[in-house]
Design an enzyme around this catalytic site. Structure first.
Site, short mmCIF file in Angstrom:
data_model
loop_
_atom_site.label_atom_id
_atom_site.label_comp_id
_atom_site.label_asym_id
_atom_site.label_seq_id
_atom_site.Cartn_x
_atom_site.Cartn_y
_atom_site.Cartn_z
N ASP A 201 32.68 16.58 -19.87
CA ASP A 201 33.38 15.83 -18.83
C ASP A 201 32.41 15.13 -17.87
O ASP A 201 31.43 15.75 -17.42
CB ASP A 201 34.24 16.84 -18.03
N GLU A 254 31.72 12.29 -22.19
CA GLU A 254 32.51 11.28 -21.49
C GLU A 254 31.49 10.54 -20.62
O GLU A 254 31.04 11.05 -19.59
CB GLU A 254 33.60 11.91 -20.60
C1 BGC Z 1 38.69 14.06 -16.80
C2 BGC Z 1 39.79 13.96 -15.79
C3 BGC Z 1 39.39 14.77 -14.58
C4 BGC Z 1 38.02 14.34 -14.06
C5 BGC Z 1 37.45 15.33 -13.11
C6 BGC Z 1 37.56 13.37 -16.07
O1 BGC Z 1 36.97 12.34 -16.40
O2 BGC Z 1 38.96 13.47 -18.02
O3 BGC Z 1 41.02 14.39 -16.30
O4 BGC Z 1 40.34 14.60 -13.58
O5 BGC Z 1 37.08 14.21 -15.09
O6 BGC Z 1 37.06 16.47 -13.83
#
Ligand code: BGC
Length: 547
Positions: A201, A254
């Protein structure tokens, strides 16, 4: 090829997938109950499960209270072990979310850190004095627009702490080696329990300027100093070494940066991420010129052997049908998008429910609590029509969010027997991809196309597929000249399930409105093979491909 290079991933948002115990919330045992759907009906071979750690659930699990525990809402460690065992017996790989940038404010580490300036864990988070004007230490913004400043003042010790998301999600201080070591331990814990890797993440946020200099633009969260700082790369390399010590495990980041060149830096060295989620694609306007140019730019930014990854939506973004216009138009375009997703070079990720053609659902204000308004893409998965089965097959209890407003017609049970459904299209595309070397591993060559059409070839020395996508609402004809090809090609899949079977003439391939298709192109010497291929498709999908 490694397993992940030829994988088709499916993202599960566990709260909304399947509730096995009637409490209205999906859980790990529910996922296990639907592994046959995933691996046999749909045909994917890898799943990514959004967080199921113990959490206060202010951000639905992206606020972790304990990296070593499963939240009781989702089940127990035994449920997790069953899930891994059952997945393995179906050759289904499982990756889980890992959230390194922040914890929940109720995590013990933060409780210790905030308790006093001299706490042994004070420096595990980012604490600073007020700026000279008494305000926050700098101008960094939270990535959730409504939160505003990324700093919150804490009266207990008279300092501010940093949070790139909610105030209840304090950022860990990755400049502190103790934090890095503690986070590596959490990775080991789950690798030891058999996960095949992680979706990581908000990864670029684990590198920030240690001097906390002000960004030049104080109106938006993306700045020079608060994200994607160069220190991030060494940290990822160390994580990669850790993962590699376990064999074939993977890291999917991500990577929320805004340009492809910087994104490429996470991938192309071969010693950082295996895959990076590139959400720039979601922002491309839906027309042939922009999409063709984006595919080419991605090819240039991540040349082979690096592999791009692709997705049409996830739990943070509007569903693709809605994004592309909603209604019939959105659905027609989403069928073209599905064909692109599963044929372009790279690794596809499907977000649960996308295979059913779900648009965003209307969710009454009284049921909306998410800071970023993301409920419409997070409502429960419709397994059956609510009129046939209370709870739409998702739960026997009261669902945590209202069922999808289109669950009556768009649900697994109805679509699985309907040859025209989105589910039927996804099944055909996934099966095609998994059995077609060129689509899995071929290089991509963009083909010159008339206006409104995107076309590319996927090629290996022994096999070639051509993909044509008509972005327009009117029919068109594409003349194709492919060196060494037979004059006719075999139609493998069309987004138009009514399309007549057979061969197409490469000199003038007809495309219906919003039609995408995949052709098997044969070398002129093997034209006889085309007949065999067509027969094979007819056997597997008589109702669709008997052409
Ligand atoms: C996740 C989100 C989350 C955020 C904070 C992101 O990019 O995919 O769902 O709210 O990170 O953790």
């Amino acid at each position: 090829m490694n397993w992940w290079q030829s994988a088709v991933f499916y993202q599960i948002y566990p709260r909304s997938f399947l509730d096995s115990d009637g409490d209205g919330t999906g859980d790990l045992a529910g996922i296990t109950m639907r592994l046959d759907y995933l691996s046999e009906t749909l045909g994917v071979n890898a799943i990514w499960i959004s967080p199921f750690y113990e959490s206060p659930m202010v951000d639905n699990g992206y606020d972790v209270r304990d990296y070593y525990e499963i939240d009781p809402l989702f089940g127990t460690m035994t449920d997790f072990e069953n899930l891994i065992r059952e997945a393995r017996s179906r050759d289904l790989r499982v990756i889980m979310d890992w959230i390194p940038n922040h914890t929940a404010d109720s995590h013990q580490w933060f409780a210790d850190s905030r308790s006093s300036r001299s706490s042994a864990r004070r420096d595990w988070y980012v604490w600073r004095d007020s700026a000279d004007d008494g305000g926050p230490p700098n101008n960094w913004r939270s990535f959730f627009p409504v939160v505003g400043s990324a700093w919150t003042y804490d009266k207990t010790t008279g300092q501010w702490y940093l949070h790139s998301f909610l105030a209840s999600q304090p950022d860990l201080n990755w400049d502190n080696p103790e934090v890095e070591a503690a986070m590596h331990d959490t990775v080991r814990f789950w690798l030891d329990r058999g996960v095949d890797g992680f979706r990581i993440d908000a990864l670029p946020l684990i590198g920030k300027d240690a001097l906390l200099r002000a960004n030049s633009d104080s109106r938006q969260p993306w700045g020079e100093f608060n994200i994607d700082w160069h220190t991030v790369h060494d940290r990822i390399q160390r994580l990669r070494t850790l993962c590699d010590s376990y064999g074939e495990r993977i890291m999917v980041g991500e990577v929320n940066v805004l340009d492809l060149r910087r994104l490429g830096m996470y991938l192309t060295g071969g010693n950082e991420l295996h895959l990076a989620h590139n959400f720039l694609f979601l922002n491309q306007p839906w027309n042939a010129e922009d999409i063709a140019s984006f595919v080419t730019r991605v090819e240039n930014a991540f040349p082979s052997p690096a592999l791009p990854s692709w997705y049409l939506g996830n739990h943070d973004n509007p569903r693709v049908v809605t994004r592309l216009g909603g209604g019939q138009l959105g659905t027609a375009r989403a069928r073209v998008a599905a064909l692109l997703l599963l044929t372009v070079r790279g690794v596809p990720f499907i977000y649960q429910g996308e295979e059913l053609g779900l648009p965003d659902s209307q969710v009454p204000d009284s049921c909306r609590h998410d800071v970023d308004g993301r409920e419409p893409q997070r409502v429960p998965m419709p397994w059956d029509a609510p009129s046939r089965m209370a709870g739409g097959g998702f739960t026997t209890g009261q669902p945590w969010l209202p069922l999808h407003d289109m669950a009556e017609s768009l649900n697994v049970s109805a679509e699985v027997t309907d040859k025209d459904s989105m589910l039927a299209l996804y099944r055909r595309l996934i099966e095609l991809r998994r059995g077609n070397d060129a689509l899995q591993a071929g290089e991509l060559t963009a083909l010159p196309m008339p206006e409104g059409v995107v076309g590319f070839a996927r090629e290996l020395p022994h096999s070639r597929a051509v993909v044509l996508l008509n972005f327009m609402g009117n029919p068109t004809v594409v003349p194709l000249t492919l060196p060494g090809a037979a004059t006719k090609a075999c139609l493998l899949v069309s987004t138009d399930s009514a399309r007549s079977p057979g061969y197409v003439d490469l000199a003038s391939v007809e495309l219906g409105p919003h039609e995408g298709l995949v052709l098997a192109v044969l070398a002129s010497a093997d034209a006889g093979e085309a007949t065999k291929l067509a027969e094979h498709r007819a056997d597997r999908y008589g109702h669709v491909d008997r052409r």
